[in-house]
Design an enzyme around this catalytic site. Structure first.
Site, mmCIF file in Angstrom:
data_model
loop_
_atom_site.group_PDB
_atom_site.id
_atom_site.type_symbol
_atom_site.label_atom_id
_atom_site.label_comp_id
_atom_site.label_asym_id
_atom_site.label_seq_id
_atom_site.Cartn_x
_atom_site.Cartn_y
_atom_site.Cartn_z
ATOM 1 N N ARG A 150 3.937 -0.720 19.181
ATOM 2 C CA ARG A 150 3.149 0.363 18.567
ATOM 3 C C ARG A 150 2.057 0.794 19.551
ATOM 4 N NH1 ARG A 150 0.838 -1.502 13.027
ATOM 5 N NH2 ARG A 150 2.992 -1.359 12.332
ATOM 6 N N CYS A 185 9.409 -2.402 0.344
ATOM 7 C CA CYS A 185 8.814 -3.609 -0.262
ATOM 8 C C CYS A 185 7.441 -3.214 -0.771
ATOM 9 C CB CYS A 185 8.754 -4.752 0.755
ATOM 10 S SG CYS A 185 7.295 -4.729 1.808
ATOM 11 N N CYS A 226 3.432 0.489 3.038
ATOM 12 C CA CYS A 226 3.189 1.130 4.336
ATOM 13 C C CYS A 226 3.233 2.660 4.285
ATOM 14 C CB CYS A 226 4.174 0.607 5.373
ATOM 15 S SG CYS A 226 3.996 -1.158 5.661
ATOM 16 N N LYS A 247 -8.695 -1.338 8.565
ATOM 17 C CA LYS A 247 -8.284 0.052 8.788
ATOM 18 C C LYS A 247 -9.411 1.040 8.471
ATOM 19 C CE LYS A 247 -3.479 -1.025 8.072
ATOM 20 N NZ LYS A 247 -2.248 -0.781 7.296
ATOM 21 N N CYS A 259 12.469 -3.791 9.884
ATOM 22 C CA CYS A 259 11.342 -4.476 9.255
ATOM 23 C C CYS A 259 11.791 -5.792 8.627
ATOM 24 C CB CYS A 259 10.695 -3.598 8.183
ATOM 25 S SG CYS A 259 9.323 -4.459 7.398
ATOM 26 N N ARG A 295 -7.612 -1.556 13.495
ATOM 27 C CA ARG A 295 -6.380 -0.880 13.943
ATOM 28 C C ARG A 295 -6.667 0.553 14.363
ATOM 29 N NH1 ARG A 295 -1.698 -3.206 11.550
ATOM 30 N NH2 ARG A 295 -1.985 -5.457 11.481
ATOM 31 N N LYS A 337 -6.012 -7.618 9.045
ATOM 32 C CA LYS A 337 -6.131 -6.273 9.615
ATOM 33 C C LYS A 337 -7.278 -5.501 8.970
ATOM 34 C CE LYS A 337 -1.870 -5.577 7.940
ATOM 35 N NZ LYS A 337 -0.591 -4.968 7.568
ATOM 36 N N CYS A 366 8.602 4.533 4.461
ATOM 37 C CA CYS A 366 8.314 3.567 5.531
ATOM 38 C C CYS A 366 9.596 3.271 6.306
ATOM 39 C CB CYS A 366 7.746 2.292 4.928
ATOM 40 S SG CYS A 366 8.993 1.300 4.107
HETATM 41 FE FE1 SRM Z 1 2.621 -1.601 7.419
HETATM 42 C C1 SRM Z 1 3.515 -4.831 7.696
HETATM 43 C C2 SRM Z 1 5.231 -0.715 9.302
HETATM 44 C C3 SRM Z 1 1.283 1.453 7.705
HETATM 45 C C4 SRM Z 1 0.554 -2.265 4.775
HETATM 46 N N1 SRM Z 1 4.078 -2.635 8.388
HETATM 47 C C5 SRM Z 1 4.235 -3.978 8.420
HETATM 48 C C6 SRM Z 1 5.321 -4.386 9.439
HETATM 49 C C7 SRM Z 1 4.642 -4.614 10.754
HETATM 50 C C8 SRM Z 1 6.228 -5.558 9.012
HETATM 51 C C9 SRM Z 1 5.843 -6.950 9.437
HETATM 52 O O1 SRM Z 1 4.681 -7.374 9.250
HETATM 53 O O2 SRM Z 1 6.728 -7.640 9.933
HETATM 54 C C10 SRM Z 1 6.154 -3.084 9.430
HETATM 55 C C11 SRM Z 1 6.965 -2.818 10.690
HETATM 56 C C12 SRM Z 1 8.225 -2.048 10.334
HETATM 57 C C13 SRM Z 1 9.019 -1.609 11.486
HETATM 58 O O3 SRM Z 1 10.163 -2.104 11.644
HETATM 59 O O4 SRM Z 1 8.587 -0.757 12.246
HETATM 60 C C14 SRM Z 1 5.095 -2.081 9.044
HETATM 61 N N2 SRM Z 1 3.094 -0.006 8.431
HETATM 62 C C15 SRM Z 1 4.273 0.221 9.076
HETATM 63 C C16 SRM Z 1 4.406 1.663 9.492
HETATM 64 C C17 SRM Z 1 5.170 1.862 10.783
HETATM 65 C C18 SRM Z 1 5.062 2.423 8.323
HETATM 66 C C19 SRM Z 1 5.610 3.781 8.628
HETATM 67 O O5 SRM Z 1 6.732 3.999 8.216
HETATM 68 O O6 SRM Z 1 4.922 4.617 9.221
HETATM 69 C C20 SRM Z 1 2.924 2.059 9.528
HETATM 70 C C21 SRM Z 1 2.280 1.768 10.854
HETATM 71 C C22 SRM Z 1 0.848 2.173 10.856
HETATM 72 C C23 SRM Z 1 0.178 2.130 12.196
HETATM 73 O O7 SRM Z 1 0.503 2.974 13.027
HETATM 74 O O8 SRM Z 1 -0.722 1.306 12.381
HETATM 75 C C24 SRM Z 1 2.353 1.114 8.489
HETATM 76 N N3 SRM Z 1 1.122 -0.632 6.476
HETATM 77 C C25 SRM Z 1 0.812 0.679 6.666
HETATM 78 C C26 SRM Z 1 -0.034 1.143 5.609
HETATM 79 C C27 SRM Z 1 -0.522 2.571 5.413
HETATM 80 C C28 SRM Z 1 -1.843 2.813 6.072
HETATM 81 O O9 SRM Z 1 -2.414 1.919 6.706
HETATM 82 O O10 SRM Z 1 -2.336 3.935 5.960
HETATM 83 C C29 SRM Z 1 -0.241 0.067 4.763
HETATM 84 C C30 SRM Z 1 -1.023 0.098 3.432
HETATM 85 C C31 SRM Z 1 -2.482 0.115 3.620
HETATM 86 C C32 SRM Z 1 -3.009 -1.269 3.722
HETATM 87 O O11 SRM Z 1 -3.064 -1.792 4.834
HETATM 88 O O12 SRM Z 1 -3.336 -1.862 2.692
HETATM 89 C C33 SRM Z 1 0.486 -1.041 5.321
HETATM 90 N N4 SRM Z 1 2.087 -3.317 6.435
HETATM 91 C C34 SRM Z 1 1.262 -3.362 5.335
HETATM 92 C C35 SRM Z 1 1.243 -4.699 4.838
HETATM 93 C C36 SRM Z 1 0.447 -5.201 3.613
HETATM 94 C C37 SRM Z 1 -0.906 -5.636 4.009
HETATM 95 C C38 SRM Z 1 -1.666 -6.263 2.872
HETATM 96 O O13 SRM Z 1 -2.872 -6.091 2.819
HETATM 97 O O14 SRM Z 1 -1.077 -6.948 2.059
HETATM 98 C C39 SRM Z 1 2.107 -5.451 5.662
HETATM 99 C C40 SRM Z 1 2.451 -6.940 5.543
HETATM 100 C C41 SRM Z 1 1.453 -7.814 6.231
HETATM 101 O O15 SRM Z 1 0.530 -7.351 6.894
HETATM 102 O O16 SRM Z 1 1.620 -9.022 6.075
HETATM 103 C C42 SRM Z 1 2.618 -4.547 6.651
HETATM 104 FE FE1 SF4 Z 2 8.396 -3.042 5.912
HETATM 105 FE FE2 SF4 Z 2 7.492 -3.182 3.444
HETATM 106 FE FE3 SF4 Z 2 6.072 -1.923 5.282
HETATM 107 FE FE4 SF4 Z 2 8.276 -0.838 4.409
HETATM 108 S S1 SF4 Z 2 6.469 -1.271 3.161
HETATM 109 S S2 SF4 Z 2 7.685 -1.047 6.575
HETATM 110 S S3 SF4 Z 2 9.573 -2.583 4.047
HETATM 111 S S4 SF4 Z 2 6.503 -4.074 5.271
#
Ligand code: SRM
Ligand code: SF4
Length: 564
Positions: free
Chosen positions: A67, A467, A471, A202, A428, A136, A200, A422
């Site tokens: 990323r 899930c 995201c 944000k 993922c 981030r 993390k 997402c």
């Molecule tokens: Fe996310 C984890 C993709 C925005 C909440 N997110 C992941 C991971 C890295 C999976 C992992 O931990 O193994 C995913 C990688 C997928 C892949 O194959 O590429 C992933 N998140 C993404 C992206 C690429 C989604 C997308 O389709 O655009 C976004 C990348 C953002 C960036 O450029 O930094 C992305 N993730 C978000 C958002 C939205 C936002 O931030 O505006 C959220 C919800 C907001 C928040 O943080 O509460 C989000 N991602 C999570 C979480 C849950 C965190 C939590 O507090 O519980 C995880 C799981 C974790 O961190 O353990 C996660």
């Molecule tokens: Fe992966 Fe769940 Fe985030 Fe979708 S919402 S990219 S399935 S961690």
């Protein structure tokens, strides 16, 4: 022997070095567990291709997701072209715009990781801090503007990025320089110290009146306020938003940020730094599912948080100022920048820039960016803005995009334009269901249904995630499909169209191919019962979920309501 905890790994990492350097030099196709945790701070996720794994469990299917960090989603022409080159050279031939205005590469092999990161850095882009327990990518409204006051707001994305950049030289030694990797990290990072943040963190910046960044879903949200003369007066600071939750675990939940205080432009960096240190010092370091700032706000209360913040900053906190009601602008189509030049917002379905048949999005974007020397901005809705276009070039830009079969936003329904999904499968590791790959078909069905109901232009926001981690920020959408079990989803309804209210669980365990069919009676009720210009989410909440659930076919209702 028990596996070391993430806290232990960070503490013993010597400035995020760990064993990454040594492991890069070996011929294994993947990193060890501890290095894997530290790689995230370097912007790298180790993944497995889950499609390939299903087909052959005996072979190794590891590869890396990288990323890049792009504050406010901004890229120069050269940086865009560098990303596009790398997509072919080292990754899977696609570029993925994320919901936080960054790019992701998928499918990079460990053996080519160093070269890839090095080439990214040669384009003056970093991946350091794109993931990990750290601040981030800072998100900001991407609309280019010639107005210096509004530009100053976007510049805060850079200022905050610099303020929270980790102070380690490990990244450059491992990936960029030809120097030997030496353990000379004796001074702890003054902000992050040895163990960085508990989780993390944000930050997003919105202009008053435009919530295109989903400001309430961030750990810190800043809403820029202007006076009657359009001079920037400061920011309303919000804290404690977040989307992540786990099914069947009430201790985890999505939460909107609370309004904390008004801060002037001179105070904003100090105030946000103090919030980051509150997270650092009070966040849960035992349970990662409970470690986000939102749980501190929820459990200790807003007053406690304000008092603690005031103790940490050198000024008295001022109450938040009233702000105009939010709308959401996706910035798509042709828009003026205010300096005689124009920008064109291009719709990118679920953020995936790829050539598919006659729709040659990737080649077309590259051609137009190269030919006209355009700068680019990525949007938090996974779209892309082509900026700094001279008025006289508009027709030629349109013609070139037409040559590549790139649809203009006017040809796209509101339902598709608003949709976000997402990444989910196959990369993922946390995905329970599909999202990005199937959502276009779900939107096809939604479009057909809206047409059948005679409301083809209904301006409904639907989002899908594989899930409950959230995201694509599903819990602020009017309709959300959240992966629940194999090919089955929980449907949430009732988020506000402007991201200021959480959606509620409505139906559970609905199969993928029935998602829109299950909602048909609710959409029909919306057509018949909405008030003038009433948004779908507002209609849902006014009518009530119970009343709407009563309209649903028995086969879905008997599944039981999630979360009730
Ligand atoms: Fe996310 C984890 C993709 C925005 C909440 N997110 C992941 C991971 C890295 C999976 C992992 O931990 O193994 C995913 C990688 C997928 C892949 O194959 O590429 C992933 N998140 C993404 C992206 C690429 C989604 C997308 O389709 O655009 C976004 C990348 C953002 C960036 O450029 O930094 C992305 N993730 C978000 C958002 C939205 C936002 O931030 O505006 C959220 C919800 C907001 C928040 O943080 O509460 C989000 N991602 C999570 C979480 C849950 C965190 C939590 O507090 O519980 C995880 C799981 C974790 O961190 O353990 C996660
Ligand atoms: Fe992966 Fe769940 Fe985030 Fe979708 S919402 S990219 S399935 S961690």
């Amino acid at each position: 022997m028990a596996k070391p905890s993430v806290e232990q790994i960070k503490a013993e990492s010597r400035g995020l070095r760990g064993t990454i350097g040594d492991e890069l030099a070996n011929s294994d196709r993947f990193f060890s567990g501890a290095a894997d945790k530290l790689l995230k701070f370097h912007g790298i996720y180790q993944q497995e291709d889950r499609d390939a794994r299903k087909l052959d469990r005996t072979a190794d299917h590891h590869s890396m997701m990288i990323r890049t960090r792009l504050p406010g989603g901004q890229l120069t022409t050269a940086q865009y072209i560098a990303h596009d080159d790398i997509a072919d050279k080292y990754a899977n031939g696609t570029l993925r715009i994320t919901t936080r205005q960054t790019f992701q590469f998928h499918g990079v092999l460990k053996g080519e990781l160093r070269e890839t990161i090095r080439e990214i850095n040669h384009a003056f882009v970093t991946t350091l801090g794109a993931c990990g327990d750290i601040v981030r990518n800072v998100v900001a409204c991407p609309a280019p503007t010639a107005d210096p006051q509004r530009r100053a707001v976007q510049d805060f994305a850079l200022t905050l990025t610099e303020a929270f950049f980790p102070k380690t030289n490990a990244y450059h030694q491992i990936w960029v320089d030809d120097e030997e990797i030496v353990d000379d990290h004796e001074i702890d990072d003054p902000l992050y110290k040895k163990t960085y943040l508990p989780r993390k963190f944000k930050i997003a910046i919105a202009y008053a009146g435009d919530n295109c960044v989903d400001v309430y879903t961030n750990d810190v949200g800043l809403v820029a306020l202007f006076d009657d003369d359009q001079q920037l007066i400061g920011f309303n600071l919000l804290a404690g938003g977040g989307m992540g939750m786990t099914h069947n675990n009430d201790a985890t939940y999505a939460r909107l940020a609370d309004e904390i205080a008004f801060v002037t432009p001179e105070q904003v960096v100090e105030a946000v730094t103090a919030v980051v240190t509150i997270h650092r010092d009070f966040g849960d370091r035992e349970n990662r599912k409970h470690a986000r700032l939102k749980y501190i706000l929820a459990e200790r209360g807003v007053q406690w948080f304000r008092d603690e913040l005031e103790r940490r900053v050198g000024f008295s906190l001022t109450p938040v100022k009233s702000q105009p009601a939010f709308a959401v602008h996706d910035h798509l189509g042709w828009n003026e920048q205010g300096d005689g030049r124009w920008y064109l917002g291009v719709h990118v379905e679920n953020g995936r820039i790829v050539d598919r048949g006659a729709y040659r999005l990737r080649s077309g974007l590259r051609a137009v960016i190269e030919r006209f020397g355009l700068s680019v901005r990525l949007t938090p809705q996974q779209n892309l803005l082509l900026t700094e276009i001279q008025a006289e070039d508009r027709a030629a830009v349109d013609a070139l995009l037409d040559e590549y079969g790139i649809r203009r936003v006017e040809a796209i329904s509101n339902a598709r334009r608003n949709a976000l999904a997402c990444v989910a499968l196959p990369t993922c590791g946390l995905a329970i269901t599909e999202a990005e790959r199937v959502f276009p078909r779900v939107i096809d069905q939604l479009e057909t249904t809206l047409e059948e109901l005679g409301i083809p232009d209904a301006d409904i926001t639907a989002r899908m995630t594989g899930c409950p981690n959230g995201c694509a920020r599903p819990y602020v959408a009017e309709i959300a499909f959240v992966g629940r079990s194999l090919d089955k989803y929980t449907i949430f309804l009732g988020g506000s169209p402007v991201g200021t209210r959480l959606a509620r669980p409505f139906l559970d365990l609905v199969p993928l191919d029935q998602l829109i069919a299950a909602l048909y009676p609710v959409l029909a009720a919306y057509r018949d019962g909405r008030e003038t210009s009433e948004a779908f989410g507002d209609f849902v909440m006014r009518t009530g979920l119970e009343e709407l659930r009563a309209l649903i076919a028995d086969e879905w209702r008997t599944l039981g309501a999630y979360g009730d």
